[in-house]
Design a protein around this motif. Structure first.
Motif, PDB file in Angstrom:
ATOM      1  N   PHE A  30     -44.125   5.828  57.791  1.00  0.00           N
ATOM      2  CA  PHE A  30     -44.532   6.931  58.332  1.00  0.00           C
ATOM      3  C   PHE A  30     -45.690   6.877  59.440  1.00  0.00           C
ATOM      4  O   PHE A  30     -45.730   7.591  60.196  1.00  0.00           O
ATOM      5  N   GLY A  31     -46.758   5.901  59.247  1.00  0.00           N
ATOM      6  CA  GLY A  31     -47.657   5.889  59.994  1.00  0.00           C
ATOM      7  C   GLY A  31     -46.992   5.321  61.496  1.00  0.00           C
ATOM      8  O   GLY A  31     -47.601   5.720  62.535  1.00  0.00           O
ATOM      9  N   ARG A  32     -46.100   4.502  61.458  1.00  0.00           N
ATOM     10  CA  ARG A  32     -45.828   3.845  62.705  1.00  0.00           C
ATOM     11  C   ARG A  32     -44.721   5.019  63.310  1.00  0.00           C
ATOM     12  O   ARG A  32     -44.997   5.110  64.659  1.00  0.00           O
ATOM     13  N   GLY A  33     -44.142   5.851  62.744  1.00  0.00           N
ATOM     14  CA  GLY A  33     -43.480   6.889  63.396  1.00  0.00           C
ATOM     15  C   GLY A  33     -44.532   8.018  63.787  1.00  0.00           C
ATOM     16  O   GLY A  33     -44.153   8.492  65.210  1.00  0.00           O
ATOM     17  N   LEU A  34     -45.735   8.326  63.075  1.00  0.00           N
ATOM     18  CA  LEU A  34     -46.672   9.246  63.653  1.00  0.00           C
ATOM     19  C   LEU A  34     -47.290   8.711  64.911  1.00  0.00           C
ATOM     20  O   LEU A  34     -47.419   9.295  65.903  1.00  0.00           O
ATOM     21  N   GLY A  35     -47.321   7.254  65.052  1.00  0.00           N
ATOM     22  CA  GLY A  35     -47.748   6.685  66.173  1.00  0.00           C
ATOM     23  C   GLY A  35     -47.098   6.859  67.422  1.00  0.00           C
ATOM     24  O   GLY A  35     -47.486   7.172  68.510  1.00  0.00           O
ATOM     25  N   ARG A  36     -45.809   6.782  66.955  1.00  0.00           N
ATOM     26  CA  ARG A  36     -44.454   6.904  68.236  1.00  0.00           C
ATOM     27  C   ARG A  36     -44.484   8.343  68.534  1.00  0.00           C
ATOM     28  O   ARG A  36     -44.478   8.692  69.769  1.00  0.00           O
ATOM     29  N   ILE A  71     -35.157   3.556  52.069  1.00  0.00           N
ATOM     30  CA  ILE A  71     -36.007   4.262  50.967  1.00  0.00           C
ATOM     31  C   ILE A  71     -36.482   3.326  49.903  1.00  0.00           C
ATOM     32  O   ILE A  71     -35.801   2.419  49.569  1.00  0.00           O
ATOM     33  N   GLY A  72     -37.736   3.189  49.636  1.00  0.00           N
ATOM     34  CA  GLY A  72     -38.259   2.356  48.496  1.00  0.00           C
ATOM     35  C   GLY A  72     -38.562   3.248  47.594  1.00  0.00           C
ATOM     36  O   GLY A  72     -39.216   4.473  47.546  1.00  0.00           O
ATOM     37  N   LEU A  73     -38.218   3.332  46.094  1.00  0.00           N
ATOM     38  CA  LEU A  73     -38.455   4.081  45.008  1.00  0.00           C
ATOM     39  C   LEU A  73     -39.818   3.847  44.420  1.00  0.00           C
ATOM     40  O   LEU A  73     -40.522   4.682  43.925  1.00  0.00           O
ATOM     41  N   THR A  74     -39.931   2.520  43.886  1.00  0.00           N
ATOM     42  CA  THR A  74     -41.005   2.030  43.270  1.00  0.00           C
ATOM     43  C   THR A  74     -42.300   1.558  43.712  1.00  0.00           C
ATOM     44  O   THR A  74     -43.160   1.072  43.047  1.00  0.00           O
ATOM     45  N   TYR A  75     -42.308   1.724  45.139  1.00  0.00           N
ATOM     46  CA  TYR A  75     -43.391   1.450  45.713  1.00  0.00           C
ATOM     47  C   TYR A  75     -43.552   2.102  46.939  1.00  0.00           C
ATOM     48  O   TYR A  75     -42.667   2.692  47.807  1.00  0.00           O
ATOM     49  N   VAL A  76     -44.644   2.475  47.542  1.00  0.00           N
ATOM     50  CA  VAL A  76     -44.877   3.368  48.667  1.00  0.00           C
ATOM     51  C   VAL A  76     -45.781   2.764  49.806  1.00  0.00           C
ATOM     52  O   VAL A  76     -45.963   3.689  50.989  1.00  0.00           O
ATOM     53  N   THR A  77     -46.141   1.492  49.655  1.00  0.00           N
ATOM     54  CA  THR A  77     -46.694   0.999  50.846  1.00  0.00           C
ATOM     55  C   THR A  77     -45.738   0.968  52.142  1.00  0.00           C
ATOM     56  O   THR A  77     -46.494   1.088  53.197  1.00  0.00           O
ATOM     57  N   GLY A  78     -44.366   0.473  51.964  1.00  0.00           N
ATOM     58  CA  GLY A  78     -43.772   0.594  53.061  1.00  0.00           C
ATOM     59  C   GLY A  78     -43.269   2.212  53.646  1.00  0.00           C
ATOM     60  O   GLY A  78     -43.218   2.285  54.795  1.00  0.00           O
ATOM     61  N   GLU A  87     -42.767  10.053  71.771  1.00  0.00           N
ATOM     62  CA  GLU A  87     -41.244   9.544  71.443  1.00  0.00           C
ATOM     63  C   GLU A  87     -40.773  10.677  70.313  1.00  0.00           C
ATOM     64  O   GLU A  87     -41.627  10.729  69.401  1.00  0.00           O
ATOM     65  N   ARG A  88     -39.682  11.002  70.380  1.00  0.00           N
ATOM     66  CA  ARG A  88     -39.176  11.858  69.477  1.00  0.00           C
ATOM     67  C   ARG A  88     -38.052  11.367  68.480  1.00  0.00           C
ATOM     68  O   ARG A  88     -37.033  11.853  68.504  1.00  0.00           O
ATOM     69  N   ARG A  89     -38.241  10.263  67.919  1.00  0.00           N
ATOM     70  CA  ARG A  89     -37.529   9.582  66.897  1.00  0.00           C
ATOM     71  C   ARG A  89     -37.368  10.491  65.810  1.00  0.00           C
ATOM     72  O   ARG A  89     -38.456  11.037  65.249  1.00  0.00           O
ATOM     73  N   GLY A  90     -36.252  10.276  65.069  1.00  0.00           N
ATOM     74  CA  GLY A  90     -36.201  11.348  63.647  1.00  0.00           C
ATOM     75  C   GLY A  90     -36.542  10.369  62.437  1.00  0.00           C
ATOM     76  O   GLY A  90     -36.428   9.163  62.572  1.00  0.00           O
ATOM     77  N   GLY A  91     -36.536  10.764  61.381  1.00  0.00           N
ATOM     78  CA  GLY A  91     -36.654  10.221  60.119  1.00  0.00           C
ATOM     79  C   GLY A  91     -37.870   9.738  59.620  1.00  0.00           C
ATOM     80  O   GLY A  91     -38.003   9.438  58.130  1.00  0.00           O
ATOM     81  N   TRP A  92     -38.875   9.683  60.541  1.00  0.00           N
ATOM     82  CA  TRP A  92     -40.061   8.983  59.820  1.00  0.00           C
ATOM     83  C   TRP A  92     -40.985  10.067  58.865  1.00  0.00           C
ATOM     84  O   TRP A  92     -41.448   9.505  58.041  1.00  0.00           O
ATOM     85  N   ARG A  93     -40.674  11.256  58.914  1.00  0.00           N
ATOM     86  CA  ARG A  93     -41.429  12.260  58.044  1.00  0.00           C
ATOM     87  C   ARG A  93     -40.980  12.215  56.894  1.00  0.00           C
ATOM     88  O   ARG A  93     -41.857  12.444  55.812  1.00  0.00           O
ATOM     89  N   VAL A  94     -39.623  11.866  56.479  1.00  0.00           N
ATOM     90  CA  VAL A  94     -39.019  11.963  55.107  1.00  0.00           C
ATOM     91  C   VAL A  94     -39.727  10.663  54.236  1.00  0.00           C
ATOM     92  O   VAL A  94     -39.415  10.731  53.158  1.00  0.00           O
ATOM     93  N   GLN A  95     -40.247   9.744  55.038  1.00  0.00           N
ATOM     94  CA  GLN A  95     -41.043   8.822  54.243  1.00  0.00           C
ATOM     95  C   GLN A  95     -42.165   9.207  53.385  1.00  0.00           C
ATOM     96  O   GLN A  95     -42.464   8.737  52.354  1.00  0.00           O
ATOM     97  N   LEU A  96     -42.388  10.319  53.588  1.00  0.00           N
ATOM     98  CA  LEU A  96     -43.628  11.066  52.754  1.00  0.00           C
ATOM     99  C   LEU A  96     -42.967  11.477  51.427  1.00  0.00           C
ATOM    100  O   LEU A  96     -43.610  11.802  50.342  1.00  0.00           O
ATOM    101  N   VAL A  97     -41.672  11.673  51.342  1.00  0.00           N
ATOM    102  CA  VAL A  97     -41.021  12.031  50.092  1.00  0.00           C
ATOM    103  C   VAL A  97     -41.224  11.202  48.759  1.00  0.00           C
ATOM    104  O   VAL A  97     -41.588  11.525  47.989  1.00  0.00           O
ATOM    105  N   PRO A  98     -41.027   9.759  48.793  1.00  0.00           N
ATOM    106  CA  PRO A  98     -41.317   8.993  47.846  1.00  0.00           C
ATOM    107  C   PRO A  98     -42.573   8.746  47.594  1.00  0.00           C
ATOM    108  O   PRO A  98     -43.186   8.727  46.362  1.00  0.00           O
ATOM    109  N   TRP A  99     -43.326   8.901  48.556  1.00  0.00           N
ATOM    110  CA  TRP A  99     -45.006   8.890  48.182  1.00  0.00           C
ATOM    111  C   TRP A  99     -45.452  10.134  47.454  1.00  0.00           C
ATOM    112  O   TRP A  99     -46.081  10.173  46.538  1.00  0.00           O
ATOM    113  N   ALA A 100     -44.937  11.290  48.033  1.00  0.00           N
ATOM    114  CA  ALA A 100     -45.595  12.432  47.072  1.00  0.00           C
ATOM    115  C   ALA A 100     -44.843  12.548  45.679  1.00  0.00           C
ATOM    116  O   ALA A 100     -45.470  13.044  44.846  1.00  0.00           O
ATOM    117  N   GLY A 101     -43.662  11.919  45.853  1.00  0.00           N
ATOM    118  CA  GLY A 101     -42.915  12.111  44.354  1.00  0.00           C
ATOM    119  C   GLY A 101     -43.683  11.033  43.370  1.00  0.00           C
ATOM    120  O   GLY A 101     -44.063  11.285  42.334  1.00  0.00           O
TER     121      GLY A 101
END
Length: 231
Positions: A158-164, A146-153, A169-183
């Motif tokens: 998130f984008g790579r997870g969306l592509g998979r 998780i990155g708190l002070t930057y959201v590019t990563g 592919e049904r890997r978990g965890g990629w959706r939560v990357q939107l949490v720091p971006w939204a925050g």
């Protein structure tokens, strides 16, 4: 009756899920703090205090234009951010990975940065130092970086997870990357609103939020804090 292996496994699964939800809640709140502070810094000081990609690009442009004053200012901001990350790690370990004292130190830096002075260098240094230190409060949640002070990563993951996912592919965890971006988005909007009314004193709002989060961390189990914080 002694708990069965199945009941113990179910309990561990529930705790894992709860720990993840608490961690993501903290990530959202800390990202709001980062977004607030960055927007206030950009509007009141003219420079980013947590978005070092932007400052790096601006530094390169300043170098090409031979703008010595801007070169020194941006180089100082980047150095302060790096130093804040290093200091955050050292303090986290010295404080035995307790988040509340670290957040109170960050709050003190933001309070000092809000103090009006005829020049803005001190506020820039203190705010970027605080934002660097903030990254030590939560580094991962249930194994997810998780990155708190930057959201590019975060957006990239998130984008790579969306592509998979689109490839089946049904890997978990990629959706939560939107949490720091939204925050950060919400925090930046709040910070801009405060700065338009208070100027640099709006950093007192960031200070207050850091203090509130320090209080909240007192209710987070110690073992969870150790798992969230920088190693």
């Amino acid at each position: 009756m002694l708990p069965t292996a199945a009941s113990r496994s179910a309990r561990r699964a529930r705790l894992h899920l709860l720990r993840g939800r608490v961690g993501l809640g903290l990530v959202a709140a800390l990202s709001v703090l980062a977004g607030m502070t960055d927007a206030i810094g950009l509007l009141a000081l003219g420079d980013f205090v947590s978005f070092m990609s932007g400052n790096t690009t601006r530094l390169a442009v300043a170098i090409s234009e031979a703008d010595l004053a801007l070169i020194l200012r941006l180089a100082l901001a980047i150095f302060s951010f790096v130093a804040g990350n290093a200091l955050g790690v050292m303090l986290a370990r010295r404080l035995r990975r307790r988040a509340a004292p670290l957040l109170l130190i960050i709050a003190a830096l933001l309070a000092c940065a809000a103090w009006p002075l005829p020049w803005t260098f001190p506020a820039l240094v203190l705010a970027t130092l605080a934002m660097g230190m903030l990254n030590a409060v939560v580094e991962q949640v249930n194994g997810l970086p998780i990155g708190l002070t930057y959201v590019t990563g975060a957006l990239s993951r998130f984008g790579r997870g969306l592509g998979r996912w689109l490839l089946g592919e049904r890997r978990g965890g990629w959706r939560v990357q939107l949490v720091p971006w939204a925050g950060m988005l919400v925090g930046a909007a709040i910070g801009a609103w405060l700065q338009q009314r208070l100027g640099l004193l709006a950093l007192a709002g960031s200070c207050g939020l850091a203090c509130l989060l320090a209080l909240v961390m007192g209710f987070v189990p110690r073992a969870w804090q150790v798992g969230f914080m920088v190693r």
